[in-house]
Design an enzyme around this catalytic site. Sequence first.
Site, PDB file in Angstrom:
ATOM      1  N   GLU A  52       0.851  -1.194   0.000  1.00 41.19           N
ATOM      2  CA  GLU A  52       0.000   0.000   0.000  1.00 41.19           C
ATOM      3  C   GLU A  52       0.890   1.250   0.000  1.00 41.19           C
ATOM      4  O   GLU A  52       1.864   1.324   0.754  1.00 41.19           O
ATOM      5  CB  GLU A  52      -0.872  -0.013   1.259  1.00 41.19           C
ATOM      6  CG  GLU A  52      -1.977   0.989   1.191  1.00 41.19           C
ATOM      7  CD  GLU A  52      -2.935   0.823   2.360  1.00 41.19           C
ATOM      8  OE1 GLU A  52      -4.132   0.892   2.122  1.00 41.19           O
ATOM      9  OE2 GLU A  52      -2.476   0.637   3.487  1.00 41.19           O
ATOM     10  N   ARG A 125      -5.127  -4.062   0.316  1.00 43.62           N
ATOM     11  CA  ARG A 125      -6.333  -3.262   0.060  1.00 43.62           C
ATOM     12  C   ARG A 125      -6.560  -3.054  -1.429  1.00 43.62           C
ATOM     13  O   ARG A 125      -5.728  -3.411  -2.251  1.00 43.62           O
ATOM     14  CB  ARG A 125      -6.279  -1.893   0.733  1.00 43.62           C
ATOM     15  CG  ARG A 125      -6.391  -1.942   2.207  1.00 43.62           C
ATOM     16  CD  ARG A 125      -6.922  -0.620   2.725  1.00 43.62           C
ATOM     17  NE  ARG A 125      -6.961  -0.650   4.161  1.00 43.62           N
ATOM     18  CZ  ARG A 125      -7.906  -1.275   4.840  1.00 43.62           C
ATOM     19  NH1 ARG A 125      -8.880  -1.861   4.211  1.00 43.62           N
ATOM     20  NH2 ARG A 125      -7.863  -1.294   6.149  1.00 43.62           N
TER      21      ARG A 125
HETATM   22  N1  DCP Z   1      -6.530   4.936   5.182  1.00 45.64           N
HETATM   23  C1  DCP Z   1      -7.615   5.770   5.028  1.00 45.64           C
HETATM   24  N2  DCP Z   1      -8.359   5.675   3.890  1.00 45.64           N
HETATM   25  C2  DCP Z   1      -8.062   4.780   2.938  1.00 45.64           C
HETATM   26  C3  DCP Z   1      -6.984   3.899   3.090  1.00 45.64           C
HETATM   27  C4  DCP Z   1      -6.239   4.002   4.251  1.00 45.64           C
HETATM   28  O1  DCP Z   1      -7.890   6.588   5.904  1.00 45.64           O
HETATM   29  N3  DCP Z   1      -8.810   4.748   1.852  1.00 45.64           N
HETATM   30  C5  DCP Z   1      -5.660   5.109   6.359  1.00 45.64           C
HETATM   31  C6  DCP Z   1      -5.928   4.208   7.513  1.00 45.64           C
HETATM   32  C7  DCP Z   1      -4.564   4.043   8.132  1.00 45.64           C
HETATM   33  C8  DCP Z   1      -3.608   4.145   6.951  1.00 45.64           C
HETATM   34  O2  DCP Z   1      -4.323   4.847   5.950  1.00 45.64           O
HETATM   35  O3  DCP Z   1      -4.292   5.106   9.021  1.00 45.64           O
HETATM   36  C9  DCP Z   1      -3.171   2.789   6.428  1.00 45.64           C
HETATM   37  O4  DCP Z   1      -4.274   1.929   6.631  1.00 45.64           O
HETATM   38  P1  DCP Z   1      -4.402   0.416   6.257  1.00 45.64           P
HETATM   39  O5  DCP Z   1      -5.321  -0.287   7.177  1.00 45.64           O
HETATM   40  O6  DCP Z   1      -4.816   0.328   4.841  1.00 45.64           O
HETATM   41  O7  DCP Z   1      -2.919  -0.111   6.379  1.00 45.64           O
HETATM   42  P2  DCP Z   1      -2.147  -0.598   7.672  1.00 45.64           P
HETATM   43  O8  DCP Z   1      -0.702  -0.252   7.473  1.00 45.64           O
HETATM   44  O9  DCP Z   1      -2.814  -0.093   8.912  1.00 45.64           O
HETATM   45  O10 DCP Z   1      -2.378  -2.135   7.550  1.00 45.64           O
HETATM   46  P3  DCP Z   1      -1.728  -3.341   8.325  1.00 45.64           P
HETATM   47  O11 DCP Z   1      -1.217  -2.878   9.654  1.00 45.64           O
HETATM   48  O12 DCP Z   1      -2.878  -4.302   8.440  1.00 45.64           O
HETATM   49  O13 DCP Z   1      -0.620  -3.820   7.453  1.00 45.64           O
END
Ligand code: DCP
Length: 258
Positions: A52, A125
Amino acid sequence: FSSSPLYRLARKQMSTSDQIKRVSIEGNIAVGKSTFARLLQNTEQDWEVIAEPVSKWQNVDQTNQQSEHCPQPTSNLLQMMYHDPKRWSYTFQTFSCMSRMRSHLQPLSAGSRKSSGSPVRVYERSVYSDRYIFALNMFELGCINSTEWAVYQDWHSFLVEQFGHRVQLEGIIYLRASPQICMERLGRRGRVEEQGIQLDYLEKLHTRHEDWLIHKTTKVHFEHLANVPVLVLDAEVEFEKDLKVQDDLLTKVSLPQG
Ligand code: DCP
């Protein structure tokens, strides 16, 4: 696995696509999507994992507009969105979805093209969770207004329809864990921008995941999306360092050859 609905549906969907199998990993913030994607990448060397683009959202390049009035080379849109969601949610959701579209459309790496079967590409995602989890949630919370929401849906539907099978998924892996567990993991990981996130925000996002992927009650605009098979994996147990748990999860994910 070859007798499972995920397998059969993935094959059916493939016949109408360019033979690349596209799979997305979905789940709440901090559930462990990146960790799981890395595990998949290590297990299946010729699968291509597309991370991501969070770092892009933390460093929006402003060099093209640089002038005396805009001396900053980058800005942190993730930070801005959490700091002032009403002002920045629409901008953030536009930018995050556009960067995701770009990564969905990237040509395959040489390694994946060489694989014997159909190449598999795994995304952390998708443009669908951007819309049906985050943007929709921000709209429901009043941080995206109804005009912004109408504009978002309009360009999102248009682009997804234009790009066709290149942004369609053959499968979704849903890493499912309680909001409490995600909250703990979020605290441990300590991403600075996320420090103000409260449990009730994760609860809302959890409900959105459940509605979309388990209860199938989310009204989705794309016909193909309703037929995408979903593999639900229990991510409540710590899997980052436990090899046995990792193994159990990974054996549940195997895609058809050819
Ligand atoms: N986010 C958001 N809107 C989106 C996509 C992501 O607000 N359309 C935000 C939410 C988090 C950050 O971006 O603060 C990254 O979110 P993810 O849950 O997609 O990724 P993570 O790094 O938290 O995932 P993981 O810990 O599961 O690897």
